[in-house]
Design an enzyme around this catalytic site. Structure first.
Site, mmCIF file in Angstrom:
data_model
loop_
_atom_site.group_PDB
_atom_site.id
_atom_site.type_symbol
_atom_site.label_atom_id
_atom_site.label_comp_id
_atom_site.label_asym_id
_atom_site.label_seq_id
_atom_site.Cartn_x
_atom_site.Cartn_y
_atom_site.Cartn_z
ATOM 1 N N SER A 22 0.611 -0.940 0.170
ATOM 2 C CA SER A 22 -0.361 0.175 -0.046
ATOM 3 C C SER A 22 0.571 0.988 0.214
ATOM 4 O O SER A 22 1.850 1.084 0.935
ATOM 5 C CB SER A 22 -0.963 -0.009 1.397
ATOM 6 N N LYS A 80 -13.585 -3.775 2.350
ATOM 7 C CA LYS A 80 -14.404 -2.866 2.173
ATOM 8 C C LYS A 80 -15.886 -3.381 3.251
ATOM 9 O O LYS A 80 -16.717 -2.030 3.011
ATOM 10 C CB LYS A 80 -15.034 -2.557 0.528
ATOM 11 N N ASP A 117 -14.013 6.258 -2.990
ATOM 12 C CA ASP A 117 -12.983 6.450 -3.795
ATOM 13 C C ASP A 117 -13.729 7.056 -4.955
ATOM 14 O O ASP A 117 -12.838 7.688 -5.613
ATOM 15 C CB ASP A 117 -13.142 4.691 -3.731
ATOM 16 N N TYR A 237 -3.379 1.643 -10.903
ATOM 17 C CA TYR A 237 -1.698 2.464 -11.107
ATOM 18 C C TYR A 237 -0.881 1.092 -10.777
ATOM 19 O O TYR A 237 0.288 2.301 -10.642
ATOM 20 C CB TYR A 237 -2.209 3.372 -9.912
HETATM 21 P P1 NAP Z 1 -14.066 -6.516 -8.270
HETATM 22 O O1 NAP Z 1 -14.469 -6.230 -7.167
HETATM 23 O O2 NAP Z 1 -13.705 -7.325 -7.536
HETATM 24 O O3 NAP Z 1 -14.382 -6.818 -9.986
HETATM 25 C C1 NAP Z 1 -13.496 -6.280 -10.567
HETATM 26 C C2 NAP Z 1 -14.181 -6.579 -12.264
HETATM 27 O O4 NAP Z 1 -13.032 -6.746 -13.358
HETATM 28 C C3 NAP Z 1 -15.473 -7.171 -12.788
HETATM 29 O O5 NAP Z 1 -16.160 -6.064 -13.299
HETATM 30 C C4 NAP Z 1 -15.007 -8.067 -13.300
HETATM 31 O O6 NAP Z 1 -15.781 -8.542 -13.715
HETATM 32 C C5 NAP Z 1 -13.664 -7.700 -14.344
HETATM 33 N N1 NAP Z 1 -13.272 -8.778 -14.707
HETATM 34 C C6 NAP Z 1 -12.585 -9.450 -14.101
HETATM 35 N N2 NAP Z 1 -11.329 -9.997 -14.894
HETATM 36 C C7 NAP Z 1 -11.590 -9.680 -16.073
HETATM 37 C C8 NAP Z 1 -11.581 -10.223 -17.239
HETATM 38 N N3 NAP Z 1 -10.822 -11.270 -17.578
HETATM 39 N N4 NAP Z 1 -12.017 -9.537 -18.407
HETATM 40 C C9 NAP Z 1 -12.929 -8.746 -17.665
HETATM 41 N N5 NAP Z 1 -13.105 -8.315 -17.126
HETATM 42 C C10 NAP Z 1 -12.800 -9.109 -15.531
HETATM 43 O O7 NAP Z 1 -12.661 -5.618 -8.397
HETATM 44 P P2 NAP Z 1 -12.617 -4.525 -7.787
HETATM 45 O O8 NAP Z 1 -12.881 -3.308 -6.255
HETATM 46 O O9 NAP Z 1 -13.494 -2.712 -8.635
HETATM 47 O O10 NAP Z 1 -11.101 -3.221 -8.195
HETATM 48 C C11 NAP Z 1 -10.992 -3.146 -9.451
HETATM 49 C C12 NAP Z 1 -9.491 -2.649 -10.210
HETATM 50 O O11 NAP Z 1 -9.761 -0.979 -9.905
HETATM 51 C C13 NAP Z 1 -8.560 -3.362 -9.614
HETATM 52 O O12 NAP Z 1 -7.019 -3.247 -10.160
HETATM 53 C C14 NAP Z 1 -8.391 -2.164 -8.303
HETATM 54 O O13 NAP Z 1 -6.657 -1.907 -7.391
HETATM 55 C C15 NAP Z 1 -8.338 -0.992 -9.375
HETATM 56 N N6 NAP Z 1 -8.918 -0.012 -7.718
HETATM 57 C C16 NAP Z 1 -8.458 1.912 -7.757
HETATM 58 C C17 NAP Z 1 -8.329 2.117 -6.997
HETATM 59 C C18 NAP Z 1 -6.993 3.393 -7.091
HETATM 60 O O14 NAP Z 1 -7.812 3.793 -5.964
HETATM 61 N N7 NAP Z 1 -7.360 3.537 -7.848
HETATM 62 C C19 NAP Z 1 -9.624 1.892 -5.993
HETATM 63 C C20 NAP Z 1 -9.771 0.687 -5.693
HETATM 64 C C21 NAP Z 1 -10.130 0.477 -6.927
HETATM 65 P P3 NAP Z 1 -17.134 -9.593 -13.639
HETATM 66 O O15 NAP Z 1 -18.629 -9.073 -12.914
HETATM 67 O O16 NAP Z 1 -17.376 -10.073 -15.473
HETATM 68 O O17 NAP Z 1 -16.604 -10.952 -12.756
#
Ligand code: NAP
Length: 293
Positions: A22, A80, A117, A237
């Site tokens: 982190s 979360k 977020d 990121y």
């Molecule tokens: P999550 O709830 O597990 O959601 C993952 C998403 O990715 C779902 O829509 C999933 O689709 C999709 N996905 C997974 N495998 C895939 C594939 N092979 N092809 C296409 N789509 C796929 O995760 P999250 O918490 O939303 O996090 C998503 C990203 O956001 C992560 O990389 C995380 O590090 C980033 N993030 C960044 C910040 C920041 O401050 N910059 C904050 C939060 C999160 P399905 O519905 O089909 O499973």
């Protein structure tokens, strides 16, 4: 021996599993050092690794933080949503999201939960001059936690036309239905199979899937239909430049990576714990960027 702990000493942290990677300690400890002397506080922001396997672990960890007088904490994966039952007051955004990324402990022992977020995402776009969210249509990929935060914040910022595509179509449809029924927000779910055409005419493309993240394959999408004037953003990121952003840059798009979202979501949390709305200085951004070298 002199006691170096001042009365206004405060401690906060990031609770998750894993948390070793982190960047939040770097961000908050920078602000503690910058603002503490001027505003009369000192403090620490630490990593709080809490494994998800123990069914009582999160509850015990939060109770322990309260007992130790923490000002609060950030929550990251996988806590979360799991933390919701331990929150006494949920702010409206966290309630709509069904997830918290910030806890604040009041002097009376009560716990308030927030989700910053989406705020962080929208602020990261404002930073690069994308401020008219009502203009044009916005194409969002993903239906997980990050996508829902982005969608709600975009709608709150005035977005009028939002399209959503997700690998599992049913999840995009469920999000669109929930947004219409519960929040009065119109999101058009588009089949994943049509994700290339759905870029036509968009002024903003958001990748809120996990694809392109370190250790994951690149997002499978062709940008040909996207107007070159569109801003392309990725919530990821690590790495700072995902294959999507590299492809967008090569086509001449302005791009925004997920670091701005991370930095900006931290600001209201710091304010809630330490009482100062901090700035993202060039020095802080440089320090954060240096951790990717
Ligand atoms: P999550 O709830 O597990 O959601 C993952 C998403 O990715 C779902 O829509 C999933 O689709 C999709 N996905 C997974 N495998 C895939 C594939 N092979 N092809 C296409 N789509 C796929 O995760 P999250 O918490 O939303 O996090 C998503 C990203 O956001 C992560 O990389 C995380 O590090 C980033 N993030 C960044 C910040 C920041 O401050 N910059 C904050 C939060 C999160 P399905 O519905 O089909 O499973």
């Amino acid at each position: 021996m002199t006691n170096s702990i001042k009365p206004a000493y405060k401690v906060a942290g990031i609770m998750g599993w894993p948390v070793g990677q982190s960047r939040s300690p770097l961000i908050h400890n920078y602000w503690i050092a910058k603002y503490g002397p001027e505003f009369g506080f000192s403090g620490d922001y630490i990593r709080l690794p809490v494994k998800p396997e123990d069914p009582n672990g999160l509850k015990a960890a939060i109770a322990g933080m309260r007992a130790m007088g923490f000002a609060g904490c950030n929550l990251t994966m996988p806590h979360k949503t799991a933390a919701l039952p331990f929150v006494d007051h949920l702010d409206p955004m966290a309630k709509r999201m069904g997830a918290v990324n910030t806890l604040v402990f009041a002097d009376d022992g009560s716990i308030s939960g927030f989700n910053n977020d989406g705020f962080g995402y929208v602020e990261s776009l404002r930073e690069v001059g994308y401020t008219d969210f009502a203009k044009g249509s916005i194409a969002v990929l993903g239906a997980g936690g990050a996508a829902r935060a982005v969608l709600l914040a975009l709608a709150d910022a005035g977005a009028k036309e939002i399209r959503l595509a997700n690998r599992t179509d049913a999840n995009a449809q469920a999000v669109a239905q929930k947004f219409a029924d519960e929040f009065g927000v119109s999101v058009k779910a588009v089949p994943w199979a049509n994700r290339c055409q759905f870029l036509e005419g968009a002024s903003l493309l958001v990748n809120a899937t996990s694809q392109g993240m370190y250790g994951q394959p690149a997002l499978d999408i062709n940008l040909d239909a996207l107007p070159v004037s569109a801003l392309v953003s990725d919530v990821i990121y690590v790495p700072l430049e995902t294959p999507l952003l590299a492809a967008a840059k090569a086509r001449g798009h302005q791009t925004v990576n997920g670091l701005g979202m991370l930095l900006n979501q931290a600001r209201p949390a710091f304010k809630a714990w330490f009482g100062v709305m901090p700035e993202i200085t060039p020095e802080l951004r440089a320090k954060a960027l240096a951790t990717f070298n």
